[in-house]
Scaffold this motif. Structure first.
Motif, short mmCIF file in Angstrom:
data_model
loop_
_atom_site.label_atom_id
_atom_site.label_comp_id
_atom_site.label_asym_id
_atom_site.label_seq_id
_atom_site.Cartn_x
_atom_site.Cartn_y
_atom_site.Cartn_z
N HIS A 1 20.15 69.01 10.30
CA HIS A 1 19.27 70.18 10.15
C HIS A 1 18.57 70.44 11.48
CE1 HIS A 1 15.65 72.12 7.80
NE2 HIS A 1 16.18 72.92 8.70
N GLU B 1 15.78 72.31 12.84
CA GLU B 1 14.62 73.00 12.27
C GLU B 1 14.19 74.18 13.13
OE1 GLU B 1 11.48 70.20 10.43
OE2 GLU B 1 12.42 69.09 12.04
N GLY C 1 11.57 76.17 15.32
CA GLY C 1 10.48 75.76 16.20
C GLY C 1 10.85 74.73 17.25
N ARG C 2 12.13 74.50 17.46
CA ARG C 2 12.60 73.65 18.57
C ARG C 2 11.88 72.30 18.61
NH1 ARG C 2 12.50 78.98 20.83
NH2 ARG C 2 10.57 78.74 21.98
N THR C 3 12.21 71.47 17.63
CA THR C 3 11.50 70.22 17.43
C THR C 3 12.03 69.08 18.32
OG1 THR C 3 12.99 69.74 15.61
CG2 THR C 3 10.88 70.75 15.05
N VAL C 4 11.92 69.30 19.62
CA VAL C 4 12.30 68.22 20.55
C VAL C 4 11.24 67.11 20.48
CG1 VAL C 4 13.54 69.71 22.16
CG2 VAL C 4 11.07 69.38 22.45
N PHE C 5 11.64 65.91 20.86
CA PHE C 5 10.66 64.83 21.03
C PHE C 5 10.04 65.04 22.41
CE2 PHE C 5 13.99 62.84 18.26
CZ PHE C 5 13.24 62.94 17.09
N ARG C 6 8.81 65.51 22.43
CA ARG C 6 8.24 66.06 23.66
C ARG C 6 8.07 65.04 24.77
NH1 ARG C 6 4.10 68.56 19.50
NH2 ARG C 6 4.65 66.52 18.69
N ARG D 1 21.52 67.51 19.95
CA ARG D 1 21.02 66.29 19.30
C ARG D 1 21.59 66.17 17.89
NH1 ARG D 1 14.59 66.09 19.04
NH2 ARG D 1 15.07 67.20 17.13
N ARG E 1 9.38 55.64 19.45
CA ARG E 1 8.67 56.69 20.23
C ARG E 1 8.99 58.07 19.66
NH1 ARG E 1 11.14 55.34 25.60
NH2 ARG E 1 10.11 57.18 26.43
N ALA E 2 10.25 58.25 19.25
CA ALA E 2 10.62 59.53 18.62
C ALA E 2 9.87 59.70 17.31
CB ALA E 2 12.13 59.57 18.39
N ASP F 1 6.35 60.78 17.75
CA ASP F 1 6.18 62.18 18.17
C ASP F 1 6.40 63.13 17.00
OD1 ASP F 1 5.95 64.48 19.61
OD2 ASP F 1 7.59 64.08 20.98
N ARG F 2 7.54 63.02 16.34
CA ARG F 2 7.87 63.93 15.22
C ARG F 2 8.58 63.13 14.14
NH1 ARG F 2 7.40 69.38 16.61
NH2 ARG F 2 7.58 69.89 18.82
N ALA G 1 11.38 65.05 12.22
CA ALA G 1 12.57 65.32 13.05
C ALA G 1 13.37 64.04 13.24
CB ALA G 1 12.15 65.89 14.40
N LEU H 1 15.24 63.30 10.05
CA LEU H 1 16.38 64.22 9.89
C LEU H 1 17.58 63.81 10.74
CD1 LEU H 1 14.57 67.69 9.77
CD2 LEU H 1 15.83 66.61 7.90
N LEU H 2 17.31 63.01 11.77
CA LEU H 2 18.41 62.53 12.62
C LEU H 2 18.95 61.18 12.12
CD1 LEU H 2 16.95 63.45 16.12
CD2 LEU H 2 18.82 64.59 14.94
#
Lengths: 238, 289
Positions: free
Chosen positions: A82, A84, A86-91, A142, B169-170, B173-174, B177, B180-181
């Motif tokens: 999925h 999502e 809003g471009r949910t990169v790990f910043r 990703r 760390r991922a 952060d989210r 997300a 989901l991975l």
């Protein structure tokens, strides 16, 4: 071949029905486009499919395996990815690290960079410093590294320049041509219909159109009427 | 002068423990986004398993291992509650829940351990390691500081050099997300809680003989630990380490000065207050402008 089969799916938010009795399929090698005005229930539908929010009823199956009660991680490992809104990169992670998080057995980082060579020279850059287009490329790449069977993409064009959107659409079409089943939620109907195979239009949480993308593209008046959520039309038989 | 130095060096053991507890607090906050008020209480649970077994006549080192296992399990249990029931809650809600759990753990701990009843806590590492400017530095001091440094180095290496660390760390952060991975979010969260539970327990086992070893006293070591974490702004392991050691040394110094020794337990609160006021200075300037 139908990879994702959704039957009679209903999803509530705050106990109010947002998605009601939705049936849809996503087939290998094809892009199913989900269209609809704001508030039609498109994002809720994808969140229910990937397990972000629970479903109230119905079934979600990938290759015949029912997943409606599974956690998001399990659905991912069963082949559902999925992307999502809003471009949910790990910043705080670099481009390379973002990709490594999703690297499933059998996947190769080179696949991601082959799809989006633009990311190669940005591989050591923190994701928060990438442009919006690069971030969108990164989240699609990703998702690809999870070795999905079905790829759900939510509003990937939001806030991006037309040239970038075209670039992304081309890449998504290539993924489908390589055998992936894609379910694409999109606001820009014309562009989505131009790369899609099958179209679903949602209005007030229900599918009010189920048919061929090319046919819908040739009937802008009907699309306009469906978008406005006017008279509900029966879903086209397959 | 020598008395001051002796007091400062005496504070190193406490400082090392504050530092380790603080680094654990930062580790938990950075990876599972929880300001954890139960950190020291989790360690206290493991420490009292050691005490109970030791008082029952079991040999010391197997009891230490059993205590660390108990601390790890308590950490995992608290983590399970936090991830299952409050995984998507806001940071302030999660912090409030850990305060409630702290109160619950203290109540249960005091009940099971006989309240203020004195216990026979064995000194795990008695004796002097070396002399510094004529002052004895205990093995316990060296060990707690060493453990804090080790945990800091290991945390950095673990987070930056391993796939599990990268996933953590991922996750920090989210979380959604990451899930989901296909990242095993719950398992990793419980790993964090378990690891910090084990380290915290061992640190408290070292410091307990120097404190009044009752469940409440040990559990409230979370206050200097969070003060140290605040020095590192809940991000920097190394600043937290330095903050914890400095806090212990200042407490030690304060204990040798008659006029302030009775207020030394207030020092962590002063540190918390100072750091919070300092962190708000830019907002105040902005308001003034």
């Amino acid at each position: 071949m139908s990879r994702l089969v959704v039957s009679n799916l209903s999803i509530n938010r705050a106990e109010l029905p947002v998605v009601t009795s939705v049936d849809l399929i996503a087939e290998s090698g094809a892009i199913s486009v989900v269209l609809g005005a704001n508030g039609a229930g498109k994002t809720t539908l994808l969140e229910g499919l990937s397990g972000i929010i629970p479903v109230a009823g119905g079934t979600i199956a990938i290759d015949g395996r029912e997943l409606q009660n599974a956690r998001p991680g399990t659905r991912s490992r069963e082949g559902l990815a999925h992307v999502e809104q809003g471009r949910t990169v790990f910043r705080q992670l670099t481009t390379d690290e973002n990709l490594r998080v999703s690297l499933h057995p059998g996947a190769d980082m080179a696949e991601a960079y082959a799809l989006f060579p633009e990311l190669l020279q940005r591989r050591a850059v923190k994701a928060s410093l990438l442009s919006g287009g690069e971030q969108q490329m990164l989240v699609i790449a990703r998702a690809l590294l999870t070795r999905p069977k079905v790829l759900l993409i939510d509003e990937m064009s939001a806030g991006l320049a037309p040239v970038i959107v075209t670039r992304l659409m081309t890449a998504v079409r290539k993924l489908a041509d390589d055998g992936l089943a894609v379910l694409l939620v999109e606001q820009f109907a014309a562009l989505a219909l131009s790369i899609g195979n099958r179209a679903y239009v949602m209005s007030r949480g229900r599918v009010v159109y189920d048919g061929d993308c090319a046919k819908l593209r040739q009937s802008p008046d009907e699309l306009h009427r469906l978008y406005l959520g006017g008279t509900e039309v029966p879903a086209e038989a397959n | 002068m020598n008395a001051l130095l002796t007091s400062a060096v005496a504070g190193l053991t406490a400082g090392g423990t504050y530092a380790l507890l603080g680094v654990c607090a930062v580790f938990t906050y950075r990876l599972v986004a929880v300001v954890n008020f139960t950190g020291a209480a989790i360690g206290a649970a493991g420490t009292f398993v050691l005490i109970a077994l030791y008082e029952a006549g079991f040999p010391i080192w197997p009891s230490v291992l059993a205590g660390i296992a108990a601390g790890t399990l308590t950490g995992v249990a608290v983590g399970y509650i936090m991830t299952r029931s409050f995984g998507e809650a806001s940071a302030s809600t999660k912090a409030a829940v850990t305060v409630a759990l702290l109160v619950g753990l203290i109540a249960i701990g005091l009940r099971l351990t006989g309240g203020q009843h004195p216990h026979n806590m064995p000194e795990l590492f008695p004796g002097s390691a070396f002399r510094l400017a004529g002052v004895e530095v205990t093995i316990a001091s060296v060990l707690t500081i060493g453990l804090a440094v080790l945990f800091t180095i290991l945390s950095d290496l673990f987070l930056n050099r391993t796939k599990v660390g990268l996933n953590l760390r991922a996750l920090a952060d989210r979380p959604m997300a990451a899930e989901l991975l296909g990242v095993r979010v719950q398992l990793l969260s419980l790993l964090v809680w378990g690891m910090t539970g084990a380290f915290t327990t061992f640190a408290l086992m070292i410091i307990a003989p120097q404190r009044s070893p009752n469940f409440m006293t040990l559990s409230l070591l979370v206050v200097p630990a969070l003060a140290a974490a605040l020095v590192g702004v809940f991000r920097s392991f190394w600043w937290t380490l330095a903050g914890g050691i400095a806090l212990g040394v200042v407490e030690g110094l304060a204990s040798s000065i008659d006029s302030v020794s009775q207020y030394r337990s207030a020092i962590p609160f002063l540190v918390v207050l100072s750091v919070l006021l300092w962190s708000q200075r830019e907002a105040r300037w902005d308001e003034a402008r």
